[in-house]
Design a protein around this motif. Structure first.
Motif, PDB file in Angstrom:
ATOM      1  N   ALA A  48     -29.711  44.152  41.393  1.00  0.00           N
ATOM      2  CA  ALA A  48     -30.421  44.186  42.675  1.00  0.00           C
ATOM      3  C   ALA A  48     -30.350  45.582  43.281  1.00  0.00           C
ATOM      4  O   ALA A  48     -31.367  46.113  43.750  1.00  0.00           O
ATOM      5  N   ALA A  49     -29.172  46.200  43.244  1.00  0.00           N
ATOM      6  CA  ALA A  49     -29.032  47.563  43.771  1.00  0.00           C
ATOM      7  C   ALA A  49     -29.874  48.536  42.962  1.00  0.00           C
ATOM      8  O   ALA A  49     -30.532  49.423  43.525  1.00  0.00           O
ATOM      9  N   ALA A  50     -29.900  48.374  41.647  1.00  0.00           N
ATOM     10  CA  ALA A  50     -30.702  49.264  40.800  1.00  0.00           C
ATOM     11  C   ALA A  50     -32.193  49.124  41.104  1.00  0.00           C
ATOM     12  O   ALA A  50     -32.919  50.120  41.122  1.00  0.00           O
ATOM     13  N   ILE A  51     -32.648  47.904  41.363  1.00  0.00           N
ATOM     14  CA  ILE A  51     -34.060  47.696  41.710  1.00  0.00           C
ATOM     15  C   ILE A  51     -34.394  48.412  43.022  1.00  0.00           C
ATOM     16  O   ILE A  51     -35.410  49.093  43.125  1.00  0.00           O
ATOM     17  N   VAL A  52     -33.520  48.282  44.007  1.00  0.00           N
ATOM     18  CA  VAL A  52     -33.748  48.952  45.296  1.00  0.00           C
ATOM     19  C   VAL A  52     -33.773  50.466  45.103  1.00  0.00           C
ATOM     20  O   VAL A  52     -34.678  51.152  45.586  1.00  0.00           O
ATOM     21  N   LEU A  53     -32.782  51.008  44.374  1.00  0.00           N
ATOM     22  CA  LEU A  53     -32.719  52.454  44.163  1.00  0.00           C
ATOM     23  C   LEU A  53     -33.904  52.955  43.341  1.00  0.00           C
ATOM     24  O   LEU A  53     -34.470  54.014  43.638  1.00  0.00           O
ATOM     25  N   HIS A  54     -34.287  52.206  42.330  1.00  0.00           N
ATOM     26  CA  HIS A  54     -35.439  52.583  41.504  1.00  0.00           C
ATOM     27  C   HIS A  54     -36.700  52.638  42.360  1.00  0.00           C
ATOM     28  O   HIS A  54     -37.497  53.569  42.253  1.00  0.00           O
ATOM     29  N   ARG A  55     -36.861  51.660  43.237  1.00  0.00           N
ATOM     30  CA  ARG A  55     -38.029  51.625  44.119  1.00  0.00           C
ATOM     31  C   ARG A  55     -37.991  52.786  45.117  1.00  0.00           C
ATOM     32  O   ARG A  55     -39.041  53.364  45.416  1.00  0.00           O
ATOM     33  N   CYS A  56     -36.821  53.132  45.607  1.00  0.00           N
ATOM     34  CA  CYS A  56     -36.689  54.307  46.483  1.00  0.00           C
ATOM     35  C   CYS A  56     -37.198  55.553  45.762  1.00  0.00           C
ATOM     36  O   CYS A  56     -37.922  56.368  46.338  1.00  0.00           O
ATOM     37  N   GLY A  57     -36.808  55.685  44.496  1.00  0.00           N
ATOM     38  CA  GLY A  57     -37.253  56.831  43.686  1.00  0.00           C
ATOM     39  C   GLY A  57     -38.756  56.843  43.497  1.00  0.00           C
ATOM     40  O   GLY A  57     -39.395  57.892  43.562  1.00  0.00           O
ATOM     41  N   GLU A  58     -39.342  55.677  43.257  1.00  0.00           N
ATOM     42  CA  GLU A  58     -40.795  55.598  43.079  1.00  0.00           C
ATOM     43  C   GLU A  58     -41.530  55.974  44.356  1.00  0.00           C
ATOM     44  O   GLU A  58     -42.543  56.662  44.317  1.00  0.00           O
ATOM     45  N   LEU A  59     -41.032  55.493  45.489  1.00  0.00           N
ATOM     46  CA  LEU A  59     -41.705  55.735  46.761  1.00  0.00           C
ATOM     47  C   LEU A  59     -41.352  57.084  47.371  1.00  0.00           C
ATOM     48  O   LEU A  59     -42.054  57.561  48.271  1.00  0.00           O
ATOM     49  N   GLY A  60     -40.234  57.674  46.927  1.00  0.00           N
ATOM     50  CA  GLY A  60     -39.806  58.938  47.485  1.00  0.00           C
ATOM     51  C   GLY A  60     -39.229  58.833  48.886  1.00  0.00           C
ATOM     52  O   GLY A  60     -39.194  59.801  49.634  1.00  0.00           O
ATOM     53  N   ARG A  61     -38.764  57.640  49.246  1.00  0.00           N
ATOM     54  CA  ARG A  61     -38.170  57.452  50.576  1.00  0.00           C
ATOM     55  C   ARG A  61     -37.022  56.451  50.482  1.00  0.00           C
ATOM     56  O   ARG A  61     -36.915  55.717  49.516  1.00  0.00           O
ATOM     57  N   ASP A  62     -36.192  56.429  51.524  1.00  0.00           N
ATOM     58  CA  ASP A  62     -35.077  55.481  51.508  1.00  0.00           C
ATOM     59  C   ASP A  62     -35.542  54.115  51.995  1.00  0.00           C
ATOM     60  O   ASP A  62     -36.705  53.921  52.310  1.00  0.00           O
ATOM     61  N   PHE A  63     -34.615  53.187  52.028  1.00  0.00           N
ATOM     62  CA  PHE A  63     -34.973  51.816  52.389  1.00  0.00           C
ATOM     63  C   PHE A  63     -34.671  51.535  53.820  1.00  0.00           C
ATOM     64  O   PHE A  63     -33.982  52.241  54.495  1.00  0.00           O
ATOM     65  N   ARG A  69     -25.004  53.079  61.304  1.00  0.00           N
ATOM     66  CA  ARG A  69     -23.904  53.911  60.811  1.00  0.00           C
ATOM     67  C   ARG A  69     -24.322  54.781  59.638  1.00  0.00           C
ATOM     68  O   ARG A  69     -23.608  55.697  59.250  1.00  0.00           O
ATOM     69  N   PHE A  70     -25.454  54.488  59.040  1.00  0.00           N
ATOM     70  CA  PHE A  70     -25.881  55.204  57.840  1.00  0.00           C
ATOM     71  C   PHE A  70     -26.958  56.231  58.190  1.00  0.00           C
ATOM     72  O   PHE A  70     -27.834  55.961  59.005  1.00  0.00           O
ATOM     73  N   ARG A  71     -26.829  57.399  57.560  1.00  0.00           N
ATOM     74  CA  ARG A  71     -27.862  58.420  57.742  1.00  0.00           C
ATOM     75  C   ARG A  71     -29.131  57.938  57.064  1.00  0.00           C
ATOM     76  O   ARG A  71     -29.140  57.645  55.876  1.00  0.00           O
ATOM     77  N   ARG A  72     -30.193  57.854  57.812  1.00  0.00           N
ATOM     78  CA  ARG A  72     -31.455  57.396  57.234  1.00  0.00           C
ATOM     79  C   ARG A  72     -32.523  58.431  57.506  1.00  0.00           C
ATOM     80  O   ARG A  72     -32.653  58.928  58.604  1.00  0.00           O
ATOM     81  N   HIS A  73     -33.255  58.753  56.490  1.00  0.00           N
ATOM     82  CA  HIS A  73     -34.394  59.670  56.566  1.00  0.00           C
ATOM     83  C   HIS A  73     -35.579  58.921  55.994  1.00  0.00           C
ATOM     84  O   HIS A  73     -35.419  57.959  55.259  1.00  0.00           O
ATOM     85  N   GLU A  74     -36.737  59.342  56.317  1.00  0.00           N
ATOM     86  CA  GLU A  74     -37.910  58.719  55.703  1.00  0.00           C
ATOM     87  C   GLU A  74     -38.069  59.166  54.255  1.00  0.00           C
ATOM     88  O   GLU A  74     -38.289  58.380  53.372  1.00  0.00           O
ATOM     89  N   ARG A  75     -37.949  60.458  54.001  1.00  0.00           N
ATOM     90  CA  ARG A  75     -38.168  60.999  52.664  1.00  0.00           C
ATOM     91  C   ARG A  75     -36.826  61.272  51.976  1.00  0.00           C
ATOM     92  O   ARG A  75     -35.851  61.616  52.628  1.00  0.00           O
ATOM     93  N   LEU A  76     -36.818  61.152  50.663  1.00  0.00           N
ATOM     94  CA  LEU A  76     -35.635  61.518  49.894  1.00  0.00           C
ATOM     95  C   LEU A  76     -35.551  63.034  49.800  1.00  0.00           C
ATOM     96  O   LEU A  76     -36.582  63.710  49.753  1.00  0.00           O
ATOM     97  N   SER A  77     -34.342  63.545  49.725  1.00  0.00           N
ATOM     98  CA  SER A  77     -34.190  64.980  49.473  1.00  0.00           C
ATOM     99  C   SER A  77     -34.556  65.243  48.011  1.00  0.00           C
ATOM    100  O   SER A  77     -34.609  64.314  47.191  1.00  0.00           O
ATOM    101  N   LYS A  78     -34.778  66.494  47.679  1.00  0.00           N
ATOM    102  CA  LYS A  78     -35.102  66.837  46.288  1.00  0.00           C
ATOM    103  C   LYS A  78     -33.953  66.441  45.370  1.00  0.00           C
ATOM    104  O   LYS A  78     -34.186  65.906  44.285  1.00  0.00           O
ATOM    105  N   ASN A  79     -32.706  66.680  45.804  1.00  0.00           N
ATOM    106  CA  ASN A  79     -31.540  66.316  44.983  1.00  0.00           C
ATOM    107  C   ASN A  79     -31.487  64.809  44.739  1.00  0.00           C
ATOM    108  O   ASN A  79     -31.197  64.360  43.633  1.00  0.00           O
ATOM    109  N   GLU A  80     -31.742  64.015  45.794  1.00  0.00           N
ATOM    110  CA  GLU A  80     -31.725  62.552  45.636  1.00  0.00           C
ATOM    111  C   GLU A  80     -32.824  62.103  44.685  1.00  0.00           C
ATOM    112  O   GLU A  80     -32.589  61.283  43.789  1.00  0.00           O
ATOM    113  N   SER A  81     -34.013  62.651  44.877  1.00  0.00           N
ATOM    114  CA  SER A  81     -35.146  62.269  44.027  1.00  0.00           C
ATOM    115  C   SER A  81     -34.885  62.644  42.570  1.00  0.00           C
ATOM    116  O   SER A  81     -35.119  61.840  41.661  1.00  0.00           O
TER     117      SER A  81
END
Length: 189
Positions: free
Chosen positions: A174-189, A107-119
């Protein structure tokens, strides 16, 4: 050492640096204590000085491994429960009440890479503001709504009873750790 412009440095300081470096390279605490000649690991701990960033990085690396293992195990469990003919034959009611994965990730939009706005939003918010989880209307929060939606549903699916401030704080961290890691990797989970 004060003649060299280095304040509060002694030969004993090198002992602190050495034991801290051993901890950074992944040595177990007991091995460090033995190496240093300490009878107690608690004595060795007084010599080890790790920063919060180092501990957070180690946690994130460990969590990546644990997360991928759990996702794989849960996916296998879901496949077994939905496809097992034995469950249906032995107890048809059990087949109807089989546990379902509480989140439908499709149900969730998933992309491999984060958009520039998300990053950019994750970078601007940083870990401290991510864990506070306030002001959902803020532009940076709106920019990462795609990333926070599955996390919000996961927290809601936990159904903690009784709900406490500690459980809510744990969920935010826990959510902040996941989001922080997404930012580091430049991709979603």
């Amino acid at each position: 050492m004060s003649d060299a412009g280095v304040l509060q440095f002694s030969i004993h300081t090198t002992r602190h640096l050495c034991l801290t470096d051993l901890a950074r390279t992944g040595w177990e605490l007991h091995a460090i204590a033995t190496f240093a000649g300490h009878r107690s690991t608690e004595t060795a701990l007084t010599y080890i000085h790790l920063s919060g960033r180092e501990l957070a990085d180690k946690l994130a690396r460990g969590m990546d491994h644990i997360h991928s293992w759990r996702v794989e195990m849960l996916a296998r469990l879901g496949e077994q429960e939905t496809k097992s003919p034995m469950t249906t034959m032995a107890n048809p009611k059990a087949a109807q009440s089989a546990w379902e994965w509480p989140l439908r990730l499709d149900r969730f939009r998933r992309h491999e890479r984060l958009s520039k706005n998300e990053s950019d939003a994750l970078q601007t918010l940083g870990f401290d503001l991510l864990r506070l989880d306030r002001d959902r209307e803020h532009p940076q929060r709106q920019a990462i709504a795609r990333l926070t939606a599955p996390l919000d549903e996961a927290v809601a699916a936990l159904h903690w009873h009784p709900d406490s401030v500690f459980q809510r704080r744990f969920a935010r961290y826990a959510a902040a750790i996941v989001l922080h890691r997404c930012g580091e990797l430049g991709r979603d989970f």
